[in-house]
Scaffold this motif. Structure first.
Motif, PDB file in Angstrom:
ATOM      1  N   VAL A 259      13.937  40.319  18.720  1.00  0.00           N
ATOM      2  CA  VAL A 259      12.908  41.005  19.506  1.00  0.00           C
ATOM      3  C   VAL A 259      13.539  41.698  20.712  1.00  0.00           C
ATOM      4  O   VAL A 259      14.549  41.240  21.257  1.00  0.00           O
ATOM      5  CB  VAL A 259      11.818  40.013  19.967  1.00  0.00           C
ATOM      6  N   ARG A 260      12.932  42.836  21.090  1.00  0.00           N
ATOM      7  CA  ARG A 260      13.333  43.570  22.290  1.00  0.00           C
ATOM      8  C   ARG A 260      12.079  43.916  23.090  1.00  0.00           C
ATOM      9  O   ARG A 260      10.961  43.824  22.576  1.00  0.00           O
ATOM     10  CB  ARG A 260      14.093  44.854  21.938  1.00  0.00           C
ATOM     11  N   ALA A 261      12.269  44.361  24.296  1.00  0.00           N
ATOM     12  CA  ALA A 261      11.129  44.635  25.170  1.00  0.00           C
ATOM     13  C   ALA A 261      10.263  45.769  24.628  1.00  0.00           C
ATOM     14  O   ALA A 261       9.041  45.765  24.787  1.00  0.00           O
ATOM     15  CB  ALA A 261      11.613  44.967  26.578  1.00  0.00           C
ATOM     16  N   GLN A 262      10.884  46.767  23.992  1.00  0.00           N
ATOM     17  CA  GLN A 262      10.144  47.887  23.430  1.00  0.00           C
ATOM     18  C   GLN A 262      10.567  48.092  21.986  1.00  0.00           C
ATOM     19  O   GLN A 262      11.742  48.343  21.706  1.00  0.00           O
ATOM     20  CB  GLN A 262      10.376  49.165  24.246  1.00  0.00           C
ATOM     21  N   MET A 263       9.597  48.006  21.082  1.00  0.00           N
ATOM     22  CA  MET A 263       9.889  48.131  19.659  1.00  0.00           C
ATOM     23  C   MET A 263       8.844  49.032  19.010  1.00  0.00           C
ATOM     24  O   MET A 263       7.693  49.110  19.459  1.00  0.00           O
ATOM     25  CB  MET A 263       9.885  46.752  18.979  1.00  0.00           C
ATOM     26  N   SER A 264       9.225  49.679  17.928  1.00  0.00           N
ATOM     27  CA  SER A 264       8.293  50.493  17.157  1.00  0.00           C
ATOM     28  C   SER A 264       7.589  49.621  16.127  1.00  0.00           C
ATOM     29  O   SER A 264       7.987  48.476  15.867  1.00  0.00           O
ATOM     30  CB  SER A 264       9.045  51.621  16.446  1.00  0.00           C
ATOM     31  N   ALA A 265       6.539  50.153  15.526  1.00  0.00           N
ATOM     32  CA  ALA A 265       5.835  49.417  14.481  1.00  0.00           C
ATOM     33  C   ALA A 265       6.747  49.130  13.302  1.00  0.00           C
ATOM     34  O   ALA A 265       6.663  48.073  12.673  1.00  0.00           O
ATOM     35  CB  ALA A 265       4.604  50.202  14.029  1.00  0.00           C
TER      36      ALA A 265
END
Length: 297
Positions: free
Chosen positions: A177-183
């Motif tokens: 997991v990262r702070a900002q991810m795409s669908a």
């Protein structure tokens, strides 16, 4: 005159003995002697004309008739006890509302606001019991229900409260997991499924224009509280409305790696049976609840 109702003492003795599968433990619970329990149950068996227990060298065992009767009697005695405690607690003067609720919504949204209603209506007592599926009001003691789903319950009024806007949430320590991810990237993570909303992930991915091969796969849990805890324990990513997990988000134990959301096709409603809709206490609660939901939205 009702001639086919056994004595309450006999029913209490039977229910305790059936629950414990022991006359001795039933006697201890009811502060009676074992012989008194035996007499009460023997009298009940004579009254019914059937054996409720088999006596063995090792003690007693319920017969098939005893098992069936115990399942029916237990809930009825519980209901009598609840009604009696309600009258005793309020001397018969208070207006008591029996409310069926979906558990996480009641715990996380309703209860933190209910003190406001009680301050305005101190004579109204709101009792709550969890109920996640539709039911017939005529077969229960409920005065109303807060339900997530569709509004079409026969013989009822449905008052809209709010929709859900679920977002993906997970532990910041979940591998990958990262702070900002795409669908598309969310689709690579282990998904936590909610059994009462089995197509939630599929609808979320479709709304994002993503084909996720495993959108129906993953551990299935019934309640949002279970999903939240599983997500905290790094078991996967869950779809949860933020208003139900504000504490976890504020504490940082859950994060929203992809803030995309869309309204649920179903909604929360207050369901009121038509024959109880004009009760003053229920009317005041309904008006307060609808306004509280509008303010929260």
């Amino acid at each position: 005159m009702r001639k086919k109702i056994p004595s309450t003492a006999a029913l209490l003795a039977f229910e305790a003995a059936a629950r414990h599968q022991s006359f001795t433990r039933a006697a201890d619970e009811l502060a009676l002697t074992q012989s008194a329990i035996c007499r009460q149950i023997a009298g009940l068996e004579d009254f019914l004309g059937v054996a409720l227990f088999r006596r063995t060298r090792r003690g007693v065992q319920l017969t098939e008739a005893g098992v069936s009767y115990g399942r029916q009697i237990g809930p009825r005695l519980d209901a009598i006890e609840r009604d009696t405690l309600a009258v005793m607690a309020h001397h018969g003067a208070a207006s008591v509302l029996e409310l069926a609720v979906v558990p996480t919504f009641a715990t996380r949204w309703l209860l933190p606001r209910l003190a406001g209603f009680q301050a305005q209506n101190p004579e109204v007592v709101v009792n709550m019991s969890t109920q996640t599926r539709p039911f017939l009001f005529d077969q229960t003691e409920f005065d109303a229900a807060i339900y997530f789903g569709d509004a079409g319950w026969p013989g009822t009024e449905a008052h809209f409260l709010m929709r859900e806007y679920p977002v993906p949430v997970c532990s910041p320590a979940l591998p990958g997991v990262r702070a900002q991810m795409s669908a598309d990237e969310i689709a690579t993570l282990p998904l936590l499924q909610q059994s009462t909303r089995p197509y939630a992930w599929r609808q979320w991915f479709e709304g994002a224009g993503v084909e996720a091969a495993r959108d129906m796969a993953g551990m299935r849990l019934e309640l949002f509280s279970m999903l939240a805890q599983a997500a905290i324990e790094r078991m996967g990513v869950a779809l949860i409305p933020p208003f139900l997990i504000q504490q976890e988000l504020a504490a940082g134990v859950l994060i929203t790696p992809c803030p995309r959301s869309s309204p649920s096709t179903r909604a929360y409603y207050l369901i009121v049976p038509e024959h109880k809709a004009e009760r003053p206490a229920l009317t005041r609660f309904r008006e307060w609840l609808v306004e509280a939901a509008k303010a929260a939205a």
